[in-house]
Every structure is written in C-alpha cells, then in structure tokens.
Design an enzyme around this catalytic site. Sequence first.
Site, PDB file in Angstrom:
ATOM      1  CG  ASP A 112      -1.830   1.197   1.280  1.00 50.51           C
ATOM      2  OD1 ASP A 112      -2.851   1.189   0.573  1.00 50.51           O
ATOM      3  OD2 ASP A 112      -1.504   2.150   2.016  1.00 50.51           O
ATOM      4  CB  ILE A 113       1.020   4.088  -2.385  1.00 46.40           C
ATOM      5  CG1 ILE A 113       1.433   3.249  -3.595  1.00 46.40           C
ATOM      6  CG2 ILE A 113       1.685   5.463  -2.448  1.00 46.40           C
ATOM      7  CD1 ILE A 113       0.988   3.817  -4.923  1.00 46.40           C
TER       8      ILE A 113
END
Length: 294
Positions: free
Chosen positions: A247-248
């Site tokens: 997840d960024i």
Amino acid sequence: MVVLQLEPVQPYSFEATTRRLAHFEKTAYQFREGFFYRTLHLKDRPLVVGIGWDGAQILVRAEEELSEADRQCLKGMIRRMFSLDVELGPFYEQMKKEPRLAPIFESRRGLHFVLDPTLYECLIKTIISQQLNLAFAATLIERLIERAGEKIPFREEWLPVFPTPSQVAGLEYEDLQRLQFNRRKAEYVIDISRKIVAGELDLEGMKTLPDQLAIDQLVSLRGVGRWTAECLLLFGMGRSDLLPAADIGLRNALKKAYGLDQQPTEADVRQWGENWTPWRSYATFYLWDYLSGS
C-alpha cells in the site's frame, strides 16, 4: 425511543475513533446533536440508529421500539462495528519498542477501527474505491445507494439505506455506467451481487476462515485483487494482524515517520512489520491516520 448502553474495553477513545467518520464516511453517517446516525439492516429490515458517547460508554439510540431479541442483535452489531471488545493495551506496550513509531501510536491512544455493518457493504464500497480519489469514490457510492437502495423516514428527513445484494443484482451494467461507473467496475459490482443472490458466494461464511485462505478465495473473484481483499479483512472483519505492505499510503507514512529520503519498498515494510505482529493491522491503521493528518 430506545437507548442502549454499551461499555467498551479500555483504553477507548470515542472522539478519536469517530473522527474519521466525520471526514471520510459522510455518505454512511450523519452527525446530529452529538450522535452519529446511520441506517442498518436489522434482521432484514432497515432501521435508523444513532451512536453517541456519555463520557464512559457508547449510547445507541433507536427511534422505534425493539423486542429484546432485536436489542441483543443491535448490541452485537454495534459492539462489532465499533470494536468495543478489542483490547489495545498489549498493542501499546509492544509498540514502545519502536522509538520512531511509539509517539505516533501513543498520541492516538484509544483509536479503534469502525467496521462496516456487513461484508457486502464493505466489499462493494472497496471495489468502487479502487484507483479513485476519496471524493469521487464517495460520489459513486452515494449514486449507487440512490439508484439501488431505499430511503426510510427519520424525523423530518429521509435517510438512505445501503442496497442489498438483491437490489444491486437487479441492475443492468448500463444503469451504473450512466452514473459514471466505468464498464468493468459496473460489471464487478453487479456480478458479485448476482453471485451472492445465486448462493455462489457466501461472504459472511468467510469470517471463520484464516486470513490467507479468506484472501485466496476473495482474489478468485473478478474485480478483487489483494488490496481489496485485505481491506475487506481490515474494515469488514476487523482482523488484527494484516499487513498491506504494498500500500502506497502505508509506505509514505513510514517514509515520513522514519525521515527517509525515499519511499521504502514492500520488502522493507514486511521486514519491519515482523516486529508488529500480532498487531500489524492496528500499526497500519495508525500510520494511515498519521499520514492523513486527521
């Protein structure tokens, strides 16, 4: 009117836990006179409930009379949704060993997940939100509810009810395309709803599965990737030890927390996360909250 009193396991901060509702869940919750109101399906009928706080316990307000069975059902729903039985004391003790992260977690002491009332609602909202900014995702969710759901009276207004799988299954792809859904996303939302109605998909039955097995079954569905599956386990089931390392947002939060020059890799996050077990979900959640600045 019925008012139920629910005592949470401490430490619990209603203010911190509901702050995200006001910012990110405006479609589902309406804030009125100190209570967060939303509609729920209680034994297959829609009901408006208000969730508030008296300084020591959760107050659940229903505008209509409820049987004892309905009261117990509603209590169970709210306890699960607001994570009232999750004891976070061991989490804070463990995170004291992380000097860069401990202040972030301690400053959010008592922050809990607020789960969606059903796995169906959570999954559909997550699919709609894929690769979209929060504002437009919320707009599409609202349009789906308006198109497929119903509204029930509440005082002098009407509140929307998230549609059932049957209501969405009855739509055509073009119905959602006219609401600015792209074709593929319209297919994902409607096809999954049709699978549930046909008895080919039992989302609620997945609650008993181990994390990885549940993820494996979910990603076999068209339109569901690992991120979507992990969000369902986080915000639908409240699983405590998930780490969406790709997840960024999580990686950006760790970059900020550790003062790094560049975003850490997925492998970096997985390595660091080994020290957070069995609380990786809450570590992730607190870091998302830290990044959002809420």
